[in-house]
Design a protein around this motif. Structure first.
Motif, PDB file in Angstrom:
ATOM      1  N   GLU A  67     -33.076 -41.919  34.272  1.00 11.58           N
ATOM      2  CA  GLU A  67     -33.362 -41.332  32.965  1.00 11.58           C
ATOM      3  C   GLU A  67     -33.634 -39.845  33.175  1.00 11.58           C
ATOM      4  O   GLU A  67     -34.596 -39.482  33.843  1.00 11.58           O
ATOM      5  N   VAL A  68     -32.776 -38.988  32.619  1.00  9.01           N
ATOM      6  CA  VAL A  68     -32.782 -37.568  32.963  1.00  9.01           C
ATOM      7  C   VAL A  68     -33.197 -36.704  31.773  1.00  9.01           C
ATOM      8  O   VAL A  68     -32.705 -36.877  30.656  1.00  9.01           O
ATOM      9  N   THR A  69     -34.109 -35.769  32.060  1.00  5.54           N
ATOM     10  CA  THR A  69     -34.458 -34.716  31.114  1.00  5.54           C
ATOM     11  C   THR A  69     -34.080 -33.383  31.743  1.00  5.54           C
ATOM     12  O   THR A  69     -34.493 -33.100  32.874  1.00  5.54           O
ATOM     13  N   ALA A  70     -33.294 -32.587  31.048  1.00  4.04           N
ATOM     14  CA  ALA A  70     -32.879 -31.274  31.547  1.00  4.04           C
ATOM     15  C   ALA A  70     -33.594 -30.191  30.757  1.00  4.04           C
ATOM     16  O   ALA A  70     -33.589 -30.204  29.520  1.00  4.04           O
ATOM     17  N   VAL A  71     -34.228 -29.265  31.468  1.00  9.94           N
ATOM     18  CA  VAL A  71     -34.918 -28.149  30.818  1.00  9.94           C
ATOM     19  C   VAL A  71     -34.023 -26.920  30.902  1.00  9.94           C
ATOM     20  O   VAL A  71     -33.628 -26.495  31.989  1.00  9.94           O
ATOM     21  N   VAL A  72     -33.678 -26.348  29.744  1.00 12.43           N
ATOM     22  CA  VAL A  72     -32.782 -25.191  29.685  1.00 12.43           C
ATOM     23  C   VAL A  72     -33.362 -24.157  28.734  1.00 12.43           C
ATOM     24  O   VAL A  72     -34.264 -24.443  27.940  1.00 12.43           O
ATOM     25  N   ARG A  73     -32.841 -22.949  28.810  1.00  6.53           N
ATOM     26  CA  ARG A  73     -33.284 -21.899  27.896  1.00  6.53           C
ATOM     27  C   ARG A  73     -32.822 -22.194  26.468  1.00  6.53           C
ATOM     28  O   ARG A  73     -31.757 -22.777  26.252  1.00  6.53           O
ATOM     29  N   ALA A  74     -33.621 -21.755  25.519  1.00  2.42           N
ATOM     30  CA  ALA A  74     -33.324 -22.014  24.112  1.00  2.42           C
ATOM     31  C   ALA A  74     -31.973 -21.442  23.703  1.00  2.42           C
ATOM     32  O   ALA A  74     -31.308 -21.971  22.820  1.00  2.42           O
ATOM     33  N   SER A  75     -31.565 -20.359  24.345  1.00  2.00           N
ATOM     34  CA  SER A  75     -30.306 -19.710  23.984  1.00  2.00           C
ATOM     35  C   SER A  75     -29.090 -20.375  24.625  1.00  2.00           C
ATOM     36  O   SER A  75     -27.948 -20.015  24.311  1.00  2.00           O
ATOM     37  N   SER A  76     -29.309 -21.346  25.490  1.00  2.00           N
ATOM     38  CA  SER A  76     -28.203 -21.977  26.204  1.00  2.00           C
ATOM     39  C   SER A  76     -27.421 -22.921  25.298  1.00  2.00           C
ATOM     40  O   SER A  76     -27.986 -23.593  24.428  1.00  2.00           O
ATOM     41  N   SER A  77     -26.113 -22.978  25.512  1.00  3.44           N
ATOM     42  CA  SER A  77     -25.259 -23.913  24.774  1.00  3.44           C
ATOM     43  C   SER A  77     -25.096 -25.227  25.529  1.00  3.44           C
ATOM     44  O   SER A  77     -24.211 -26.015  25.236  1.00  3.44           O
ATOM     45  N   TYR A  78     -25.947 -25.448  26.500  1.00  3.28           N
ATOM     46  CA  TYR A  78     -25.897 -26.629  27.365  1.00  3.28           C
ATOM     47  C   TYR A  78     -25.856 -27.911  26.536  1.00  3.28           C
ATOM     48  O   TYR A  78     -26.672 -28.133  25.647  1.00  3.28           O
TER      49      TYR A  78
END
Length: 210
Positions: free
Chosen positions: A26-37
């Protein structure tokens, strides 16, 4: 396992996400708010940055392990790793999450006793001098990790390549791998995931190379 990945948009972190997902974690990815990830099948937490622990609490709370692929993208990136890692460690302390695996770099570690004279006296000092600011930041990061209350593992790769995952590489607890010059980002991710589930790697720095 329930895993939170920092640096998920980077080379190593991106492979951690994909491999963890493929393994059924079970994966949670933390990215910048501006990312289109956008990756299907995982939770994505968007934050303004990694300068404060508060916005990271929900991302790490209740997780079995936190894996950080955060690091410099070049020699002029500035102190990226230490500041971000300090916030991650603070969030883990506040939520009681203990297992932490982070990527560093081979030049931070001590050379093995059987390393060649050329590597020990010429190549390593030259590499350390070229990226002195980067390695200074990573040393601060490692000091913060090793003095934390987490069950930590630090992974120290040499030069990174884009080779596909093989699962076949050498590792060394403590010193770097003798004559270890290259490793694929995908195989660094492979080791980091394996380390998260391996009690023998708790409170250890692990060298890795082909």
């Amino acid at each position: 396992m329930r895993i939170t990945v920092f640096g998920a948009t980077g080379g190593v972190g991106g492979h951690v996400v994909q491999q963890a997902l493929a393994a059924g974690h079970e994966v949670t990815a933390v990215v910048r708010a501006s990312s289109s990830y956008d990756v299907q099948g995982i939770e994505v937490v968007r934050v303004a940055g990694l300068t404060e622990a508060g916005p990271l609490l929900d991302a790490v709370d209740g997780r079995d392990a936190v894996i950080s692929g955060v690091g410099p993208r070049g020699t002029k990136s500035g102190p990226v790793a230490s500041g971000s890692t300090r916030s991650i460690l603070a969030a883990m302390a506040k939520t009681g999450v203990r297992r932490f695996v982070a990527v560093s770099a081979a030049p931070i570690g001590p050379p093995p006793p059987d390393e060649s004279f050329l590597n020990r006296r010429l190549l390593l000092p030259m590499i350390r001098a070229i990226a002195a600011d980067v390695y200074a930041d990573l040393r601060v990061m490692e000091a913060d990790i090793t003095s934390s209350d987490t069950d930590w593992t630090i992974v120290r790769p040499p030069k990174l390549t884009n080779k596909a995952v093989t699962g076949r590489y050498r590792t060394s607890l403590g010193p770097t791998v003798p004559a270890g010059y290259l490793i694929g980002r995908a195989d660094v991710a492979h080791l980091m995931l394996a380390a998260a589930a391996n009690p023998a790697m708790i409170d250890q720095a692990v060298g890795v190379a082909y």
